[in-house]
Write a protein that holds these residues in place. Structure first.
Motif, PDB file in Angstrom:
ATOM      1  N   LEU A   1      24.976  58.222  66.399  1.00 16.75           N
ATOM      2  CA  LEU A   1      25.793  59.190  67.133  1.00 16.75           C
ATOM      3  C   LEU A   1      27.068  59.442  66.353  1.00 16.75           C
ATOM      4  O   LEU A   1      27.663  58.511  65.820  1.00 16.75           O
ATOM      5  CB  LEU A   1      26.154  58.620  68.505  1.00 16.75           C
ATOM      6  N   PRO A   2      27.494  60.692  66.269  1.00 19.73           N
ATOM      7  CA  PRO A   2      28.785  60.946  65.612  1.00 19.73           C
ATOM      8  C   PRO A   2      29.932  60.377  66.442  1.00 19.73           C
ATOM      9  O   PRO A   2      29.795  60.185  67.657  1.00 19.73           O
ATOM     10  CB  PRO A   2      28.851  62.471  65.552  1.00 19.73           C
TER      11      PRO A   2
ATOM     12  N   ASN B   1      32.664  61.658  67.414  1.00 22.79           N
ATOM     13  CA  ASN B   1      33.224  62.534  68.434  1.00 22.79           C
ATOM     14  C   ASN B   1      32.287  62.747  69.613  1.00 22.79           C
ATOM     15  O   ASN B   1      32.656  63.434  70.546  1.00 22.79           O
ATOM     16  CB  ASN B   1      33.526  63.914  67.828  1.00 22.79           C
ATOM     17  N   TYR B   2      31.098  62.190  69.547  1.00 23.07           N
ATOM     18  CA  TYR B   2      30.144  62.419  70.635  1.00 23.07           C
ATOM     19  C   TYR B   2      30.761  61.996  71.957  1.00 23.07           C
ATOM     20  O   TYR B   2      31.475  61.003  72.034  1.00 23.07           O
ATOM     21  CB  TYR B   2      28.873  61.626  70.363  1.00 23.07           C
ATOM     22  N   ARG B   3      30.476  62.764  72.998  1.00 23.85           N
ATOM     23  CA  ARG B   3      31.013  62.395  74.309  1.00 23.85           C
ATOM     24  C   ARG B   3      29.940  62.547  75.356  1.00 23.85           C
ATOM     25  O   ARG B   3      29.050  63.387  75.213  1.00 23.85           O
ATOM     26  CB  ARG B   3      32.216  63.261  74.654  1.00 23.85           C
TER      27      ARG B   3
ATOM     28  N   GLN C   1      35.567  66.645  79.142  1.00 25.48           N
ATOM     29  CA  GLN C   1      36.657  65.783  78.667  1.00 25.48           C
ATOM     30  C   GLN C   1      38.039  66.371  78.884  1.00 25.48           C
ATOM     31  O   GLN C   1      38.983  66.004  78.189  1.00 25.48           O
ATOM     32  CB  GLN C   1      36.419  65.341  77.215  1.00 25.48           C
TER      33      GLN C   1
END
Lengths: 388, 217, 206
Positions: free
Chosen positions: C39-40, C42-44, C111
């Motif tokens: 997962l990168p 910045n993944y949220r 977010q």
């Protein structure tokens, strides 16, 4: 024509012929809302004479959630994630259109790096939208799966870029008033350059796959012709308008963002038929690649958000604004009226694919049912945006 | 492109009897609009579309706006007889501006690549008088969007070829984008943090008071 | 000649079919449950609450200011503020959320709560395998399920967590200096709070 329909009780009953049943009789068929080729929950009430379409009335509203009222009940910032859900293929473009309108409404400047990032992301969005549209369109014509998977493979690479920048593949929620949310680091830009450089290879291959294909030509040429006059009068925008030969691109006309800084051409069609609309997407992708190359070369480090734009308690002054951008599907506009409060008094989306459907009946009349699917596919609709 | 004042003057000269007002826009966007009178609206629209210097052939966005009744408070100097002599007294008065519905059209020119020119029409009131002439005969792109306004705001467009509901279902009765629209309270409720929704839904589905059911019919 | 276009297309499919065995970019799928692409950072996904120290409830950074509840676009957060103050992990008396619920079936992972939080108390999680047996009780996450330690945050987003810690540390330091200056009024030279984060010290230290 008098094809004989054989039934199990053919022995007992006289044979029923097609001609005796259908000649001169009109048949009403409800296509959709659950139909694999309607790109969502879209329904058409089609009146057929044999297999020829004599009347076609689109029926909307299966995905209606009153997006505009939701927008009037949440804050300006709170609408930003909802815009992702309009045209869920192109959340970055939707974000940009909304941010642009609010910036017009409140008079907010955008820093240079943020404008470059916006251009890069919007053009990447155009690439992946057009690529998947071509895949879907071929899928509608019967080329099940294969071209769609090739297109989705490229799209997936671009969505990975979005995910590593914005945190989500499709619901990016990336732009903010006066800039962008996250800065792109050098790794990301290098990754984007790599994908952009390889993209023409995919385009070459894809064009080889479809361009000279006799079946594609037979299914699309002279199907669903749209005249330039009707297109202008009906407010058709985007590739569908340019396929009729009308040179109108909001990127050139309004010159929003930093588009005047880039050198690119506007591909124009000649006949306005489905084949031209299909080719328009392929050609536009090549121009997008050019824009991306220039933007990725020119981008400089700097601030990505205007510090004057507040996140909390954002209240634009009283007034109204209409902002629009060239989204992959056409002109996407937001019309906002502010009464000075934290919520917009009026929040209106001008959905390109909804208005492009105005001429669907005109395009389909006189064609067969199988052509309806191809024509509808070439309009490029997403129901999240059509029904709002 | 010409200024709105020039357009107004030329349009009023070309169409006898037409009345156009300029609605200012104080915000930073600075997009003022033309308020055209309902009676001559199709003629004015045709003029805007066909005039060789304007050529506003592309009607991009059509939308409705709901303005409720407003009350503005002002103080006015009134001459009054106070204690036998005439005096000038400051008196607060409440001015009631009746509500109306508005249709807003954003016009661009594909031929000359300019715009936007915003035109708007206002209905007489928000009830029976919510009628406007349709501009669909002038710009085909208004077809679905005027239907949408009819559906969501309840403006009837005279001269529209096919005025039906478009997004809501045909049996729906209200106009959900109006500012005084009351949401139905028959939600399928479930335990969520939406307390007010839950309370309303529970109230809706609450068993009726016992005496009501016992009453002989 | 008719048919050449189709044959060319067949050539492309054949090239892709064979190529998928040799070229990595022609085959980008992974066999999901066994294989996972990373997962990168910045993944949220869905929000969670951060606590410092050992005790999840005492160490919560959240002081129930209800800003996130107000700003949440789909209104999926529900907070009840406490009537009394309890000492947090540093021993300072603080308000705390008596109830903090997030309905993750309503949450749309935008977010905005993270962006508006002045206390760095709510962050986005990366766990995405969230299928639950029951919609009503399991998808409405309570305060206890939402609380996760700062180390967990460091584990999923190392860069961002380090930035947040540095910011909070600087703010706390500035606040401590300010306090020291206020306690010793004889030193007017130091009256200015030092450091660029001086102005943000108020929420983090109160």
């Amino acid at each position: 024509m008098s094809a004989t329909v054989q039934t199990l009780e053919a022995m007992e009953r006289p044979p029923v012929t097609m001609s005796s049943r259908l000649e001169g009789e009109l048949l009403e068929v409800s296509m959709g809302p659950q139909h694999p080729s309607t790109h969502g929950v879209f329904r058409m009430n089609v009146t057929l004479d044999g297999e020829i379409v004599r009347k076609l009335k689109p029926v909307f509203g299966y995905l209606h959630r009153n997006h505009e009222q939701i927008g009037e009940q949440t804050t300006y910032l709170g609408s930003m994630p909802y815009t992702d859900r309009l045209d869920y293929f192109c959340s970055m473009s939707n974000n940009w259109a909304y941010a642009l309108s609010v910036e017009k409404l409140a008079g907010i400047e955008v820093p240079e790096r943020a404008e470059y990032l916006r251009v890069i992301l919007a053009e990447l969005t155009r690439l992946q939208n057009h690529a998947s549209l071509l895949g879907f369109l071929l899928s509608d014509m019967g080329a099940w799966g294969t071209p769609l998977m090739y297109a989705f493979r490229e799209r997936e690479k671009i969505l990975d870029l979005f995910e590593s920048l914005a945190g989500s593949r499709m619901m990016c929620d990336y732009m903010r008033f006066g800039g962008c949310r996250v800065d792109a680091d050098d790794n990301w830009l290098a990754g984007a350059r790599k994908i952009v450089d390889r993209f023409p290879k995919f385009l070459d291959e894809f064009e080889e796959l479809i361009l000279g294909n006799e079946i594609v030509i037979a299914r699309t040429q002279n199907v669903g012709k749209l005249s330039a006059d009707l297109a202008i009068s009906a407010g058709i925008t985007g590739p569908m308008l340019r396929a009729c030969g009308v040179n109108y691109d909001v990127r050139k006309v309004d010159g929003y963002g930093f588009y005047p800084r880039f050198k690119f051409r506007i591909p124009l069609g000649e006949h306005g038929d489905t084949y031209d609309r299909l080719m328009m997407r392929a050609l536009e992708m090549r121009e997008s690649v050019e824009i991306l190359k220039q933007a990725l070369a020119q981008i400089q480090p700097g601030a990505i958000v205007n510090p004057k734009a507040k996140i909390r308690a954002f209240r634009p002054p009283v007034g109204e604004a209409y902002g629009r951008i060239e989204a992959p599907k056409g002109e996407l506009g937001f019309y906002l009226i502010s009464d000075g409060g934290p919520n917009p008094y009026r929040y209106r989306v001008r959905p390109p694919s909804f208005i492009n459907l105005t001429v669907l009946e005109d395009l389909c009349l006189g064609h067969t049912v199988a052509d309806v699917m191809v024509i509808l596919g070439s309009v490029d609709i997403v129901m999240g945006e059509v029904d709002r | 492109m010409e200024s709105l004042e020039q357009i107004k003057a030329r349009a009023e000269a070309a169409i006898p009897g037409a009345k156009i007002d300029i609605v200012p826009n104080l915000g930073p966007a600075n997009q003022p609009s033309l308020l055209i009178d309902n009676e001559h609206a199709p003629a004015i629209a045709k003029f805007l579309r066909d005039d060789p210097t304007l050529r506003l052939d592309f009607c991009s966005n059509v939308t409705g706006v709901d303005w409720l009744d407003r009350v503005t408070k002002k103080t006015v100097k009134v001459k009054k007889v106070v204690e036998g002599e005439e005096k000038e007294v400051n008196e607060p008065i409440e001015e009631r501006i009746p509500g109306y519905l508005e249709a807003v059209y954003h016009l661009f020119s594909m031929a000359h690549k300019h715009g936007p020119i915003t035109i708007r029409m206002r209905t007489r009131d928000r009830g029976e008088g919510a009628r406007l002439p349709s501009l669909t005969p002038v710009w085909r792109s208004a077809e679905f969007q005027e239907r949408e306004i009819f559906d969501l705001y309840g403006i009837r467009f005279d001269g529209h070829p096919d005025l039906r509901r478009i997004l809501m279902w045909d049996e729906f009765e209200d106009h959900p984008m109006r500012k005084d629209y009351v949401q139905p309270d028959d939600f399928e409720w479930e335990p969520t943090p939406h307390d007010d929704v839950l309370a309303r839904a529970k109230q809706h589905y609450a068993p009726r008071p016992a005496e009501q059911e016992l009453r002989p019919s | 000649m008719i048919g050449t276009g189709i044959l060319k297309g067949m050539g492309v499919t054949a090239r892709n079919f064979v190529g998928s065995y040799f070229e990595k970019e022609r085959l980008i799928t992974v066999q999901y449950p066994e294989e996972r692409s990373p997962l990168p950072e910045n993944y949220r996904n869905f929000p969670f609450l951060i606590y410092d120290g050992e005790d999840p409830q005492a160490g919560l950074r959240c002081v129930a200011c209800k800003i996130c509840e107000k700003e949440c676009p789909p209104q999926c957060i529900y907070i009840v503020k406490s009537d009394d103050k309890k000492p947090d992990y540093m021993g300072k008396p603080q308000f705390y959320p008596k109830v903090f619920d997030i309905d993750i079936s309503v949450c749309m992972s935008c977010q905005i709560c993270v962006e508006v939080c002045p206390f760095e108390a709510i962050k986005m999680d990366k766990e995405f395998e969230l299928s639950k047996r029951e919609r009503f009780n399991h998808l409405l996450q309570r305060k206890e399920e939402l609380s996760k330690p700062n180390e967990y945050y460091h584990g999923i987003c190392p860069t961002e967590a380090a930035d947040v810690d540095a910011k909070l540390g600087a703010a706390a330091e500035a606040a401590a200096k300010k306090k020291a200056v206020a306690a010793a009024p004889a030193a007017p030279v130091l009256a200015k709070p030092t450091g660029p984060t001086g102005s943000t010290s108020a929420p983090a230290s109160s």
